[in-house]
Design an enzyme around this catalytic site. Structure first.
Site, short mmCIF file in Angstrom:
data_model
loop_
_atom_site.label_atom_id
_atom_site.label_comp_id
_atom_site.label_asym_id
_atom_site.label_seq_id
_atom_site.Cartn_x
_atom_site.Cartn_y
_atom_site.Cartn_z
N CYS A 1 -0.36 0.06 7.65
CA CYS A 1 -0.80 0.54 6.34
C CYS A 1 -2.13 1.27 6.42
CB CYS A 1 -0.90 -0.62 5.36
SG CYS A 1 0.70 -1.35 4.96
N GLU B 1 0.82 -1.21 0.00
CA GLU B 1 0.00 0.00 0.00
C GLU B 1 0.85 1.26 0.00
OE1 GLU B 1 -2.16 -2.98 2.79
OE2 GLU B 1 -0.16 -2.66 1.95
#
Length: 389
Positions: A87, A55
């Protein structure tokens, strides 16, 4: 990319996750695609443990276009501080409006990302292409859910099912293409397990070798893979391992699993100068190595996928104790005779005891054939757990 569906973007994220097939361990393989107004603005995948997750890499590529975008992630975004920040925080800070995930995170500590994202006002959808996402991380998922790694038993045999001549001679049953394919199996594994009988008889290296690693990608990637050798594990109940063996001398971590007591182990290590070898005492009531405890110990070391490359006796024990998830057989187009050694020592005497397999793939590998199968659930349920001698 107007008209592209959620499933197509997720399929791309899963494809990106596979880029970390040989390098992400022990972390899961994860891919991410960021889409804004029908266009892909960022892509990323997790390269290796300790570095940015998929991500974060995708957000870095997307930049300001992350604001109001949709993120497609093959695995639920993590919510905890590990080697890198969570994330979920990165997605929230970047202004992502929607997250679509492929597979819920099975890790007890890392899971919870969905709830955090929803609390922050982000729309969350999923799971999507769950089976495909699971296929990228079968070992990681099994370890998180059961505390055991995913175990693959690799065997090579002739068409008449022989793994060696009666004399023990076994090099080479299969051709160069099959041996290169085995290198890929080793490279994707966290640990390679063999028995002391094989080690003494063949003096194998059990390493991933760059020259034989037939992979697409840069030379730097291949060098990185071979630099991070899987853990080499010797099942050695009586601790016969010596320091002059290839498996001990070559670069990479080595573990010996034995049934001896710790005091005996210390004396032997000192005598044989096995300073760099990790030795674990894992006895079972029969005075042999407890294989279930060995797999538990490997899982505690964050081993997701374990490859068994052993002789007939140890291969048979792993099968009888129902510790094998997948079997990969390399079948050579040759006959080695009725006096040859079997692939696995299985002391069955009736058809009712026969271990049935579900074959998932058969394909040519050079002049040989590779058969991929798994023990059927019904066969495992009725398997007679005979103790080999």
């Amino acid at each position: 990319m107007t008209g592209t569906t959620d499933a197509q973007y997720m399929a791309r994220a899963i494809q990106l996750a596979k880029q970390g097939w040989y390098t992400a361990r022990p972390n899961p393989r994860v891919g991410c695609v960021i889409v804004n107004d029908g266009a892909v603005v960022g892509e990323g995948w997790h390269h290796r443990a300790g570095e940015a997750h998929a991500e974060v890499n995708a957000l870095a590529q997307a930049g300001e276009l992350s604001q109001g975008a949709t993120a497609y992630v093959s695995l639920e975004p993590c919510s905890h501080q590990g080697r890198t920040p969570p994330c979920t925080g990165a997605l929230i800070t970047a202004g992502i409006a929607r997250v679509v995930y492929g597979l819920a995170d099975p890790h007890v500590i890392a899971s919870g990302g969905i709830a955090q994202l929803q609390t922050a006002g982000i729309t969350v959808s999923g799971p999507l292409l769950e089976a495909e996402a699971l296929a990228v991380n079968p070992g990681f998922v099994k370890r998180c859910k059961t505390g055991l790694p995913r175990v693959t038993l690799k065997m090579a045999a002739s068409l008449d099912g022989r793994s060696a001549m009666a004399s023990g001679e076994s090099q080479w049953i299969t051709g160069p293409a099959a041996r290169r394919d085995v290198q890929r199996l080793r490279a994707q594994s966290c640990a390679i397990v063999t028995g002391i009988g094989t080690v003494i008889r063949d003096n194998p290296s059990m390493t991933v070798r760059e020259a034989e690693l037939d992979l697409d990608g840069s030379l730097e990637t291949k060098a990185e893979i071979t630099a991070r050798q899987p853990l080499r594990v010797i099942v050695d109940s009586k601790f016969r391992t010596t320091g002059d063996l290839n498996i001990v001398q070559l670069p990479g971590p080595v573990m010996v699993a034995t049934a001896l007591e710790k005091a005996q182990i210390e004396n032997i290590c000192a005598e044989r100068k096995l300073d760099t070898v990790e030795v674990c005492s894992l006895p079972n009531p029969d005075g042999k190595v407890d294989l279930h405890k060995l797999l538990l110990a490997l899982a505690e070391r964050e081993c997701n996928e374990v490859l068994i490359e052993a002789g007939a006796k140890l291969a048979g024990v792993f099968l009888q104790q129902q510790l094998v998830d997948e079997i990969v057989i390399y079948m050579a187009a040759k006959l080695m005779g009725s006096d040859g050694m079997p692939m696995a020592a299985l002391p069955f005497t009736t058809m009712a005891e026969a271990l049935e397999l579900n074959i998932s793939d058969i394909r040519a590998v050079g002049s040989d054939y590779r058969i991929t199968a798994s023990p059927s659930a019904s066969s495992l349920a009725s398997l007679s757990l005979k103790k080999p001698h």
